[in-house]
Write a protein that holds these residues in place. Structure first.
Motif, PDB file in Angstrom:
ATOM      1  N   UNK A 136       0.836  -1.196   0.000  1.00 44.12           N
ATOM      2  CA  UNK A 136       0.000   0.000   0.000  1.00 44.12           C
ATOM      3  C   UNK A 136       0.872   1.247   0.000  1.00 44.12           C
ATOM      4  N   UNK A 137       0.842   2.026  -1.087  1.00 44.65           N
ATOM      5  CA  UNK A 137       1.634   3.256  -1.129  1.00 44.65           C
ATOM      6  C   UNK A 137       1.045   4.321  -0.212  1.00 44.65           C
ATOM      7  N   UNK A 138       1.890   5.231   0.213  1.00 50.70           N
ATOM      8  CA  UNK A 138       1.427   6.369   0.996  1.00 50.70           C
ATOM      9  C   UNK A 138       0.552   7.275   0.127  1.00 50.70           C
ATOM     10  N   UNK A 139       0.978   7.464  -1.123  1.00 51.70           N
ATOM     11  CA  UNK A 139       0.263   8.294  -2.090  1.00 51.70           C
ATOM     12  C   UNK A 139       0.182   7.539  -3.414  1.00 51.70           C
ATOM     13  N   UNK A 140      -0.748   7.965  -4.259  1.00 50.14           N
ATOM     14  CA  UNK A 140      -0.858   7.430  -5.612  1.00 50.14           C
ATOM     15  C   UNK A 140      -1.195   8.582  -6.542  1.00 50.14           C
ATOM     16  N   UNK A 141      -0.482   8.644  -7.670  1.00 44.12           N
ATOM     17  CA  UNK A 141      -0.744   9.686  -8.659  1.00 44.12           C
ATOM     18  C   UNK A 141      -0.878   9.061 -10.044  1.00 44.12           C
TER      19      UNK A 141
END
Length: 166
Positions: A136-141
């Motif tokens: 699970x990434x901290x952020x996703x773009x």
């Protein structure tokens, strides 16, 4: 009748030509320029072949954008192994892990490696692929420009960050 192929010569020629291709993601040059102007430290951590990666980066608009380029060949390990992050952190003067962000397109190497190393992660996912993994990434773009507000929030509360894409 077939001719014998010199596999070593073929491999060397292939790597040479592979290193001549320098293709940037849309917005990469502008983003790096903006981050440099804002005083962000940037580095690359890559599992690629050293000769190819250094050639590609050297031929691109980003040739002077990064403080250091860490290639798995030099580090003696590949992402997601923590040893490559140790090597990179040594090259960068051991920044505070809470002040570092790794940006990458691979859940299994970039994001998993960064998470295991205790740094924030940002999954660059332009194709909006579903994440069916435990990583699970901290952020996703989906677009590089989405990184700017993330870094503004991180840098405002934590200091400099070091985005990395490999």
């Amino acid at each position: 009748m077939s001719e014998a192929i010199d596999a070593e010569a073929f491999s060397q020629t292939y790597i040479k030509y592979l290193g001549e291709g320098a293709f940037l993601i849309d917005g990469a040059a502008e983003l790096c320029s903006q981050l440099q102007a804002g005083g962000q430290r940037m580095a690359i951590i890559t599992n690629g072949i050293k000769e190819v990666q250094l050639s590609r980066i050297g031929r691109s608009e980003l040739c002077d954008a990064f403080e250091c380029i860490v290639v798995s060949e030099d580090a003696g390990s590949q992402k997601p192994n923590p040893a490559i992050f140790d090597f990179a952190f040594d090259k960068l003067g051991f920044p505070d892990r809470q002040e570092v962000l790794i940006v990458g397109d691979s859940l299994t190497s970039d994001i998993a490696g960064g998470s295991r190393y205790g740094i924030d992660t940002c999954w660059y996912n332009p194709g909006r692929k579903p994440n069916h993994s435990d990583v699970q990434p901290t952020y996703e773009i989906q677009r590089l420009e989405e990184l700017v507000p993330i870094l503004a929030g991180v840098t405002h509360s934590q200091g400099n960050t070091s985005p990395s894409r490999a």
